[in-house]
Each structure stands twice: as structure tokens, then as C-alpha cells.
Design a protein around this motif. Structure first.
Motif, PDB file in Angstrom:
ATOM      1  N   THR A  14      -0.657  -7.098  -3.158  1.00  0.00           N
ATOM      2  CA  THR A  14      -0.542  -7.317  -1.713  1.00  0.00           C
ATOM      3  C   THR A  14       0.360  -6.238  -1.133  1.00  0.00           C
ATOM      4  O   THR A  14       1.042  -5.531  -1.860  1.00  0.00           O
ATOM      5  CB  THR A  14       0.107  -8.678  -1.381  1.00  0.00           C
ATOM      6  N   ILE A  15       0.347  -6.168   0.190  1.00  0.00           N
ATOM      7  CA  ILE A  15       1.352  -5.359   0.874  1.00  0.00           C
ATOM      8  C   ILE A  15       2.190  -6.318   1.705  1.00  0.00           C
ATOM      9  O   ILE A  15       1.764  -7.439   1.989  1.00  0.00           O
ATOM     10  CB  ILE A  15       0.717  -4.248   1.739  1.00  0.00           C
ATOM     11  N   PRO A  16       3.411  -5.923   2.066  1.00  0.00           N
ATOM     12  CA  PRO A  16       4.288  -6.839   2.803  1.00  0.00           C
ATOM     13  C   PRO A  16       3.612  -7.361   4.072  1.00  0.00           C
ATOM     14  O   PRO A  16       2.901  -6.620   4.755  1.00  0.00           O
ATOM     15  CB  PRO A  16       5.489  -5.954   3.144  1.00  0.00           C
ATOM     16  N   LYS A  17       3.817  -8.637   4.360  1.00  0.00           N
ATOM     17  CA  LYS A  17       3.144  -9.199   5.532  1.00  0.00           C
ATOM     18  C   LYS A  17       3.598  -8.485   6.810  1.00  0.00           C
ATOM     19  O   LYS A  17       4.738  -8.058   6.928  1.00  0.00           O
ATOM     20  CB  LYS A  17       3.352 -10.719   5.630  1.00  0.00           C
ATOM     21  N   THR A  63       2.477  -5.638   7.666  1.00  0.00           N
ATOM     22  CA  THR A  63       2.241  -4.192   7.527  1.00  0.00           C
ATOM     23  C   THR A  63       0.755  -3.952   7.258  1.00  0.00           C
ATOM     24  O   THR A  63       0.029  -4.906   6.965  1.00  0.00           O
ATOM     25  CB  THR A  63       3.057  -3.556   6.381  1.00  0.00           C
TER      26      THR A  63
END
Lengths: 457, 457
Positions: A6-9, A11
Motif C-alpha cells: 500500500t501507499i500511505p492513505k 497520497t
């Protein structure tokens, strides 16, 4: 692991088409800004926390991303502080730096630190990312671009007019319909003064700002909570009600001249009259006075403005105003400035909804050169080289063992409009097969004919 | 407060001239990359820490900037962990995100996450900042740009050739002299194999890499610490000594063919021969084989390359190589790629030292319009508007009460080459006074004549 990636929420990754669309917006802004004599600066992503904190109100402070000190960050913390477990307090002991929250405070810091190198009036633009630990939601991100343009070191109202011209040029270039709402903090201040609620200025302007959303009756009821004398209250609510019925700037100005009776308020009306009159002379349309516009930021002291998209419900796409003492917080008082910030993400959404990005923006490669003969590979590179000299963007396919059909599929998926194919036969004639991937047409042409054909389309 | 204002160490503000110079480098790179069919992507500044950690070795992990969780970051930490005060361990409990350390790992993460949207071979470039908590020193910053270009999904050696063509085009466009050093990890691996020191591969390549700095005798003495049989040791050091005396790629290849005797090593030699032969065909000069080049990153598996400025002592300005399993760490195995990274900051320094930035790069405004008659102010805006339509960058001065002499000083300080002045007299003739700020010459011209004059220079 792939499944958990995942990528940071809040972003986002941007694919090539999205990058191209964003660049289109940034380049349009940069082009207009530079035509008006603005020059770019850049500041670091991180600032010292003491530069950032206390500038955005208590709520804003909470939204600043703090960076953990590297190495043994616990070292400098007393046992007492450690055991107290006060997150807020402790964060300041273990973090010295934060990610910038906007471009305005770093700009003020820049002006103060570099005041001896800067020639005033300083007209700068800055297009960089900012970070906010906000709750992510549709259209609101934790990492996004701000596009700021400011004139600092002049208190001439021509600067406000220049911002309005820039708005006009930017949205004309982007082919977007818009309306600019303007107000003046001095008018709001004047109204507060003549109703003896100067200490309640913030709540007062917040209430006005809500009229659109909650309607006149509710605004009236909220205003009644403020300590306004009943005679004044009657006049004030009457003024607001009437103002809100008016449609022309001329009528609004007449009502303001009639109602406003303190010096500061009158000064604000005078400023707005100057701006409106000159808008007419300079063919700046779509500017409407609205005394309900407040804008949250406390540093504004004069004109405030906001631009709305009139073709969508997306709302504000640009906003700004005049500030008389922005650099004062860093020890350089009495420098007046005016500036505004374009919301690149909002503008992106507007262009997307309206399908107004340039038609071929997704087309980032012009020609695909297929490769099916290992003995001709360097020849492909030579041809590509010639095409590139003519500024054509060329992808040479590198794997001659892949079937031609699959290669053409790849070209199609990459939305490349032209494919060049060559075999020994064609080369002996110095001609190449050019395929139009949209129509399927094929042409046997020399390199120069290919260049002409593609450039003429 | 002004005196105490600072920015975090290792970070920088960029003034307009510096931004223009950086943009010049970025735009040159983007232009060349896109001519070769590369398309841009962007990834977030922050990544999940578990995406970043463990990818850069233990030392690298320490240099990652961690972002403190927002809100009550202490909440999720057990009392036991809290009281243990182990900074390293605790940092992972109170931080979920970090600033990206390079563009390679985020790119691998991007490819795996978006594998179903991507058409392979995927040729992407990415020009973004990275952050490292390194000890700041001359030329080394904590926030800097990387400019990466990669081809992923093809194992053709044409991809390596394409990178060499891009290097040539980039440095030709920037007017810089350079040399490209190439080697192949397979050759190094082969040498390790035939000396039975495969388990010592990293130390072995680190020792080789130091020859330039510490000289042959010291390299020999360090190599003698590795468990190499004396007969092999004699051959190896002899090979290294002799290789280092050779100047042509042909001689180097002959020596490699003679010395290397394992399959993997021979494969490496074969690859390097293909590349060198095709460089000749494609007029790619300045490529030199050097078996001492190791490059630190462990993910390289084939060709490795490094570009050095030959006009300065600044050293490496670009580097990269072939990796066969970069996305494997994120669960997508067997995707071969090759890529390189241009060091924008180093290139900046080289251009600066050599005074090779374009001559007028600091000139960001073309015309200054002086303002000394309040009644003519809107006229100034109209003239500026006409000039801007011809793509001229114009600053109108906004304060008519400032003395003309001071206004001209401001134009000078801003390095604006032309000033327009107008009074009632000139306007009645539809002519304006144009002053060349370098020579002091003045001309009385119509607007069209002004546009012609400036555009023709």
C-alpha cells in the motif's frame, strides 16, 4: 507481499497520463506567471518546527507532519517527560522538523532570511507540494500541490488588479468558465466596529461566510448570539438581507456607501470601488463583490478574493488576498503583500469532469519502431536517431524474438499513433513501411516523407 | 526572531536564478528521455516504512527519515516497550511512514502495485526529490533530486545501448565532456567463482573499487586477506595489474577472453563485447571498460555503468545498471530491467564550475514598465497586455509615487534588459520611450516596433 503493498492513505501514485495532465496545469500557470514578471523560488520540504508551529491555529498545528529526529531520539528527553506520556508535548522533544503545511509561511520565512538579496517589490511564484495530516476524503489529500503567486513590498492596489488579470489569463488559457468573488477585510472590520463586536470578529466573519450553506434565517439567529444592540442588529441584518438580493456591483457599492460608517470600513469600500472601476477599464469580467466572503486565514488585512468554477460544483479553485504584516511573525514588520494560491488538484478535477484537457495529452510517444530482424537492430537505432533529431518521440522495440502481432499490440496499448516496420527489401529501397494505428492505413515512404507526414498532422 | 531563523541542515532555499538553472537541467533530461519514448510517473514523498526498510542495508535504514504518527502516537505502544527506551525498536511503533530514500524502491513498488495497468516493456522516467539523514557536507544534501530512467520488462542488451545513447544526447545537449565507464556484474561474479571466493563477493568488489584511491599494492594486500589459493592469487593480481595498464577496449576484451574461464564470467564478457561493438556502429564514443567498477547496490546483475565529468574533479554524475529481480522483493519475480540515475545536483555543480549554463538564464523578465503618472496606470497595463500577447515577460511597476531613478535602479537590480517609459506626450503620438539598460541607448518607438526590436535580439 504484493497483496499487502500500500501507499500511505491520502497520497497518490501518478501514472504517465496523470503526470502529463498535471504538467499541463503547472506549465500554464508558470507561463502566465512569468509573463507578468513573477520569478520562481523553491524552499525545502522540511522546515524547523518552530518556523511552522503557531502559524495555522491550534487545529492547523495538529495537522503538521512531524519528522522523528534521527539517531537516538530519546536521548534528549528527561525521564520525567518520558514517563508523563504527553504525546503533544513529547512530540516537540523528539521532533525538530516538520513537512511544510503551506507555501505562505515558508515564503515569509524566505523573505525575512533573504531580505538583503531580494529586490522589492518581490514578485515570486512557487509551485511545490504541501503535506497535511487531514482526514483524507474525496478531493482532499495528505500530499498535494499549491501554486502560489505573491507580490510583496508594494501596497498599490494595482497589485490586486494584476492578480485579477492573471486569473483571467490562466482560466482563459485552460478554457474554464469562472467567477471571481471579492471582498475586503476592512469592510468586514468596519461592520464589526460599527456594531461594537470587534472582539468577536472571527465568529462574526465565520457566521457570514455560512450564509450560502445555512440560509439567512439561521445566520440571523447565530448573529443574535453576538452582543449587538437591537437597533444595530436590525440595521445589520437588513443590510445583509438586502445586499444578498443585489446582483450588480454598482448596486452593491451604493448599499455599502449607505451602510458603512466607520473610517476603516470606508477605506475598504474605497479600495473595492477602485478595483471594480479598473476592472471595467481593463475588461476584467466575472468579478463580483460579496461581503459574505471571509476566508479563514487571519493574516489578511485588505482585499480578499476567491475564484469559483461556474461549470461544476467543485467550488473554489483559487483564493488569496492582501496581508499587511505577514513577515512580521519572523521579525520583519510593515511589508505589505498580496497573493493567491491556485488549487492544482481542484483544477485537475474540473478539467477532468468537463473533459477539457487537450485532446492528445495522453499521447506521449509519436512512433513505435517494430523489431523483427536481429540483423537490422542497429539500423532501427539509426532511423530512430534521425526521427528524434526532428523532435519526434520514438520507442524502438528491443526484443526481435517477440512476434510482430504482439509488438503491434504493445504499440496500441501504449496509444502510439504510428508504427514503422522495416525489412531487408524496404531498406534496399531506402523506404520504410509506416502504419497509421488508428486507420490501419500503410504507406511505403522515405524517412523524410515520414517526418513530413507526421509533422503535418 | 529573525536572527534565529534557520532551515534544517542539509536543506536549501533556491532563488529564482537557481530554480531557472535547475529547470534547465530537468528540462534537458525530460526532453531527451521523452524522445526515447520514456514516460513520466510520480510517487508519493512518503512510503510505508515496511516498503522502505531492509532495502538499503543496515546503514541505509538508519538514514531514512521517519514521520511521527499523527494524533496520540503513544497509544499503541505497550508499557514494556515504552519503558525499554530502545530508540530503534520504538521508532517503528510510533512511525508508520518514511520519506523516500531513492526512486528505485518506490518504482519497484509502483510496478508491482500497478502491474495490470502497465504495458511492458515499461519505459519510465521519474524526476523527484529524495531525503537522506546523511551527515551534510559539501555537495551532499539531505534533500536532493534524483532523475531516474528505467526500462523494465526486457532483457535485450539494446536497452543498455539505449541508455548509452541517452547519456550521449544529455551531455551533448548540456555541452559537457564526459566518459562512461562500463563493467558487468557477471564478470566480477565469474572472477569470484574462478577464485572460489563467491561468499566474499561483496568485500571482493569493494576492494577492486578502491584501486583508484589506494593503489595496486594496497589492493593486493587487501585481496591477500581473502581465501584465494596462491596460484590463483598470482594469476588474479597479475590480471588486475595488466588490465589496469591497458587503454583500448579491444585490448581489455582480449585480456578478459584470456583470463575469464567460468560460464557466468564468459556470459558477462559476451555481453560487454556486444555493447562495445554496437557502440562503434552507433558512434557512441567515450565508453571505456573498467573491471574495477563495482557500484555498491546489490540488486545489479549485469551491465553496470557510471558517467564521469572529465572537465572537473566532481566525479560521478550518472550511474546505473541491469537488475534481474528488482520487483522480486515485492512479490513479482523474474522481471528484468535496466536503468540509471542522473545526479542533478552534481551536474549543476559541474555546469556552474565550468560556467556552462546558458548565458541569459538569469534573465527571467524582458521588460520593465516604469510608472510615474497615476493617470496613466491603466494605460501601462494595456501596453503590458499587448507585449505579453507576444510572449514577452513584463513587469509593470505599481507605485507611481516612487522616483523614476529608483524605479530604474530596481529594473537594473532585477537584471531586466529593457525599460519602457511613457508620458502624455509620447502617448499622444502612440510612441513610447524604450531604454536599453545595458547600453543606456533610448528609442522612441511604436509598440510594434518595440516588439520587433526586442524579439530580433
Amino acid at each position: 507481499m504484493s497483496k499487502n503493498l500500500t501507499i500511505p492513505k491520502g497520497t497518490r501514485d501518478f501514472n504517465p497520463e496523470q503526470v502529463a495532465k498535471r504538467e499541463y496545469i503547472f506549465n500554464t500557470l508558470k507561463h502566465v506567471f512569468s509573463l507578468y514578471g513573477f520569478v520562481p523560488i523553491e524552499t525545502p520540504s522540511m522546515e524547523q518546527l518552530n518556523t511552522l508551529l503557531g502559524k495555522y491555529g491550534e487545529e492547523g498545528d495538529k495537522l503538521i507532519f512531524k519528522i522523528l529526529n534521527s539517531g537516538n531520539f530519546i536521548e534528549g528527553v528527561s525521564n520525567e517527560d518520558w514517563n508523563e506520556k504527553n504525546a503533544n508535548k513529547l512530540s516537540l522533544k523528539i521532533c525538530e522538523k516538520g513537512l511544510r503545511y503551506d507555501l505562505t509561511v515558508p515564503f515569509a520565512r524566505y523573505v525575512v532570511m533573504h531580505q538583503n538579496e531580494i529586490t522589492f517589490p518581490f514578485k515570486r511564484y512557487q509551485i511545490q507540494q504541501v503535506w497535511r495530516a487531514d482526514k483524507p476524503q474525496k478531493g482532499r489529500y495528505r500530499e498535494f500541490y499549491q501554486c502560489d503567486v505573491d507580490i510583496i513590498g508594494s501596497n498599490s492596489l494595482l497589485s490586486e488588479l494584476e492578480l485579477l488579470l492573471i486569473i483571467k489569463d490562466v482560466f482563459t488559457a485552460l478554457n474554464l468558465k469562472y467567477q471571481t468573488i471579492i471582498n475586503n477585510r476592512k469592510i468586514l472590520q468596519g461592520i464589526a466596529e460599527q456594531n461594537n463586536i470587534v472582539e468577536h470578529f472571527t465568529s462574526f466573519s465565520v457566521i457570514l461566510d455560512k450564509l450560502d450553506k445555512i440560509g439567512f434565517e439561521k445566520v440571523k439567529s447565530e448573529l443574535s448570539q453576538l452582543p449587538i444592540k437591537s437597533e444595530d442588529f436590525y440595521k445589520l441584518t437588513n443590510f445583509i438581507f438586502n445586499f444578498n438580493q443585489l446582483s450588480t456591483n454598482k448596486d452593491k457599492i451604493n448599499l455599502l456607501l449607505e451602510y458603512i460608517n466607520t473610517d476603516i470600513g470606508k477605506k475598504g469600500v474605497e479600495e473595492i470601488i477602485f478595483i471594480i472601476n479598473n476592472c471595467e477599464k481593463l475588461n476584467i469580467d466575472n468579478v463580483a463583490i460579496d461581503i459574505l466572503l471571509a476566508r479563514g486565514l487571519n493574516y489578511y488585512t485588505g482585499t480578499i478574493l476567491e475564484v469559483k468554477s461556474t461549470e461544476t460544483q467543485i467550488g473554489s479553485i483559487c483564493g488569496g488576498g492582501r496581508y499587511d504584516n505577514l513577515t512580521g511573525i519572523f521579525g520583519l514588520p510593515d511589508v505589505s503583500g498580496v497573493g493567491m494560491s491556485f488549487g492544482a488538484d481542484r483544477i485537475y478535477d474540473v478539467l477532468e469532469v468537463l473533459n477539457k484537457f487537450p485532446e492528445n495529452i495522453h499521447q506521449t510517444i509519436d512512433i513505435f519502431i517494430a523489431n523483427f530482424d536481429i540483423n537490422l537492430e542497429t539500423k532501427l537505432f539509426e532511423i530512430a536517431n534521425e526521427l528524434r533529431k526532428n523532435n519526434l518521440r520514438v520507442e524502438v522495440f528491443h526484443d526481435s524474438n517477440v512476434k510482430l502481432k504482439k509488438q503491434l499490440n504493445i504499440a496500441n496499448q501504449k496509444q502510439i499513433p504510428w508504427v514503422i516496420m522495416l525489412g531487408e527489401n524496404e531498406i534496399s529501397q531506402n523506404k520504410y513501411l509506416l502504419k497509421n494505428m488508428k486507420t490501419g492505413e500503410q504507406f511505403l515512404l522515405t524517412l523524410n516523407e515520414i517526418i513530413d507526414k507526421i509533422n503535418n498532422l
